[in-house]
Design a protein around this motif. Structure first.
Motif, PDB file in Angstrom:
ATOM      1  N   ILE A 178      48.680  16.704  16.565  1.00 42.93           N
ATOM      2  CA  ILE A 178      48.512  18.101  16.161  1.00 42.93           C
ATOM      3  C   ILE A 178      47.051  18.432  15.896  1.00 42.93           C
ATOM      4  CG2 ILE A 178      49.064  19.779  14.354  1.00 42.93           C
ATOM      5  CD1 ILE A 178      51.765  18.252  14.074  1.00 42.93           C
TER       6      ILE A 178
ATOM      7  N   SER B  67      46.690  12.880  21.801  1.00 46.81           N
ATOM      8  CA  SER B  67      47.843  13.767  21.981  1.00 46.81           C
ATOM      9  C   SER B  67      49.025  13.053  22.617  1.00 46.81           C
ATOM     10  CB  SER B  67      47.438  14.976  22.833  1.00 46.81           C
ATOM     11  OG  SER B  67      47.145  14.587  24.149  1.00 46.81           O
TER      12      SER B  67
ATOM     13  N   SER C   2      54.738  18.077  10.400  1.00 53.15           N
ATOM     14  CA  SER C   2      53.705  18.789  11.148  1.00 53.15           C
ATOM     15  C   SER C   2      53.131  19.966  10.374  1.00 53.15           C
ATOM     16  CB  SER C   2      54.271  19.282  12.485  1.00 53.15           C
ATOM     17  OG  SER C   2      55.248  20.285  12.292  1.00 53.15           O
TER      18      SER C   2
ATOM     19  N   ALA D  23      48.020  25.278  14.290  1.00 48.80           N
ATOM     20  CA  ALA D  23      48.465  24.161  15.124  1.00 48.80           C
ATOM     21  C   ALA D  23      49.712  23.510  14.541  1.00 48.80           C
ATOM     22  CB  ALA D  23      47.342  23.132  15.264  1.00 48.80           C
ATOM     23  N   SER D  24      49.759  23.395  13.206  1.00 48.47           N
ATOM     24  CA  SER D  24      50.923  22.800  12.553  1.00 48.47           C
ATOM     25  C   SER D  24      52.168  23.641  12.753  1.00 48.47           C
ATOM     26  CB  SER D  24      50.658  22.633  11.046  1.00 48.47           C
ATOM     27  OG  SER D  24      49.848  21.516  10.797  1.00 48.47           O
TER      28      SER D  24
ATOM     29  N   ARG E 239      44.507  19.141  18.754  1.00 52.15           N
ATOM     30  CA  ARG E 239      44.479  20.465  19.382  1.00 52.15           C
ATOM     31  C   ARG E 239      43.531  21.396  18.639  1.00 52.15           C
ATOM     32  NH1 ARG E 239      51.056  20.980  20.078  1.00 52.15           N
ATOM     33  NH2 ARG E 239      51.285  19.239  21.538  1.00 52.15           N
TER      34      ARG E 239
ATOM     35  N   SER F  11      53.418  23.510  16.358  1.00 53.05           N
ATOM     36  CA  SER F  11      54.091  22.240  16.628  1.00 53.05           C
ATOM     37  C   SER F  11      55.436  22.178  15.928  1.00 53.05           C
ATOM     38  CB  SER F  11      53.211  21.070  16.176  1.00 53.05           C
ATOM     39  OG  SER F  11      52.014  21.027  16.909  1.00 53.05           O
TER      40      SER F  11
ATOM     41  N   GLY G 102      48.086  19.881   9.672  1.00 54.30           N
ATOM     42  CA  GLY G 102      47.081  20.894   9.993  1.00 54.30           C
ATOM     43  C   GLY G 102      46.375  21.453   8.770  1.00 54.30           C
TER      44      GLY G 102
ATOM     45  N   GLY H  10      52.304  12.780  13.964  1.00 54.46           N
ATOM     46  CA  GLY H  10      51.779  14.108  14.269  1.00 54.46           C
ATOM     47  C   GLY H  10      50.333  14.316  13.878  1.00 54.46           C
TER      48      GLY H  10
ATOM     49  N   GLN I  16      49.345  27.796  23.503  1.00 59.10           N
ATOM     50  CA  GLN I  16      48.751  27.060  22.388  1.00 59.10           C
ATOM     51  C   GLN I  16      47.421  27.681  21.985  1.00 59.10           C
ATOM     52  OE1 GLN I  16      50.137  24.242  20.690  1.00 59.10           O
ATOM     53  NE2 GLN I  16      51.912  25.006  21.803  1.00 59.10           N
TER      54      GLN I  16
END
Length: 408
Positions: free
Chosen positions: A127, A29, A72, A353-354, A130, A357, A76, A123, A338
């Motif tokens: 990303i 991260s 981003s 998550a994408s 997470r 972000s 994900g 990313g 988050q």
């Protein structure tokens, strides 16, 4: 911490225990912020070599963030279809190549091209890591792990410019990009040797354009997600004003040197670390909603203190008091928001998550390229811009709380 099987998963997969997993996820991260801040001490040397103004050099940060934000939305969903590890490994490989291209850039234009490519690939690790947390853990355990990762993650902006300053004592600015490229190689080794695949084949989404786009649209159409994403983006931007604007704040407004970024970053990031630590300590003890309520109120207080101090005492040490207080409350708020966004979509955590972000990074790109040059004439105007962003984040959270409150 004991891993919890994600919804729809089969047997629990073996995972590294304790700090091994925490350090690995934190290292992944950290790539995003480390890539932003390490280069800051080299801005003066780059400006002399390329004949560029401070405003032009801000684009070195803004184009990276914009490319990071745009890409981003892809990382994900791809990880939902292909698995977490393959997406991270390909992204890290591209990041290493792009870092080498930046180091070899003969002009500012080519450097900006390299930064765009860096942003496109960076990313993947930041990303997707997470989503891995929520794949493996749930409830208070997920909150604790996320807070521990954020504690280490927060250190990156503090040490990155210091590391960049050390590198400049031994070589020129391209060596900073060789250094972050080497960090990318280390991240590849961590994924290969330490990180398990947290999304088994039976839980993956079909790799079809319709499925990928459908997952993103499913997330984006959720009003609950949009409110949370905007709350997180605005609140983080209030704090991030002092991160992406550090070259102007430190060098121009405070009149310090290339080795002095720590004066701003150490107390500011120290506040973030404290807030993230508190989040982990309070996991399972204090209701998450209540904790965010209190922290959002704290954000308003911190922003007000920052404006007052910038108006009456625009000098050190008072200039860093407000950003430090904001760091504490953002350290509490950001991990919780988050997790709330990821929990809305158990079958599309990568897409969630994408999109989360994307919202935060888009705001940060606008901050670096457009807003910071306009609002950073003085410490007071910078503090007022930060306060306005913080107020917008609080407003989004209040809207969300009222929308989900049970009807009497």
């Amino acid at each position: 911490m004991s891993p919890a099987a994600p919804e729809g998963a089969g047997a629990v997969r073996p995972t590294p225990s304790g700090w091994v997993l925490t350090l690995t996820l934190a290292a992944l991260s950290m790539i995003g912020p480390f890539t932003i801040d390490t280069i800051f001490p080299g801005f003066a040397e780059m400006g002399e070599e390329f004949g560029s103004s401070p405003a032009a050099l801000q684009q070195v940060t803004s184009v990276y963030l914009l490319a990071f934000a745009l890409m981003s939305v892809v990382h994900g969903p791809l990880s939902d279809a292909l698995g977490r590890r393959p997406v991270m490994l390909v992204g890290l490989g591209g990041y290493v190549v792009a870092s080498a291209a930046c180091a070899l850039a003969p002009s500012l234009g080519w450097l900006l091209v390299g930064r765009v490519v860096q942003g496109l690939f960076a990313g993947a690790a930041t990303i997707v890591s997470r989503a891995v947390i929520r794949d493996l853990f749930s409830g208070a355990e997920a909150q604790r792990l996320m807070s521990q990762v954020m504690v280490i993650f927060a250190i990156a902006p503090a040490i990155a410019p210091v590391v960049g300053g050390w590198i400049l004592q031994w070589g020129r600015w391209p060596w900073i990009f060789w250094f972050v490229g080497a960090y990318g190689v280390l991240a590849v080794l961590l994924v290969v040797l330490v990180l398990p695949e947290s999304l088994p084949p039976q839980d993956r989404q079909p790799l079809r354009l319709r499925s990928v786009v459908g997952g993103l649209l499913h997330v984006a159409r959720s009003w609950a997600f949009e409110r949370l994403a905007l709350a997180a983006a605005f609140a983080m931007s209030a704090y991030f004003v002092y991160v992406v604007g550090a070259p102007i704040v430190v060098l121009d407004l405070l009149g310090l040197g290339e080795q002095d970024f720590w004066v701003l970053f150490v107390p500011q990031i120290g506040g973030f670390v404290l807030g993230s630590w508190l989040t982990g300590r309070l996991a399972g003890r204090v209701d998450e909603q209540r904790l965010v309520d209190v922290a959002m109120g704290g954000l308003l207080v911190a922003a007000a203190v920052n404006v007052v101090l910038a108006g009456v005492a625009p000098s050190l040490p008072w200039a860093v008091v407000g950003p430090t207080l904001m760091g504490v409350v953002i350290g509490i708020v950001f991990p919780l928001l988050q997790l709330k966004m990821l929990d809305l979509f158990p079958a599309h955590r990568g897409s969630a998550a994408s999109m989360a972000s994307f919202a935060t990074l888009t705001f940060n790109a606008l901050l670096a390229g457009a807003i910071i040059p306009l609002v950073s004439a003085t410490l007071l105007t910078t503090a007022l811009a930060s306060a306005a962003l913080g107020l917008a984040g609080v407003a989004m959270w209040v809207w969300h709380r009222r929308a989900v409150a049970p009807v009497p």
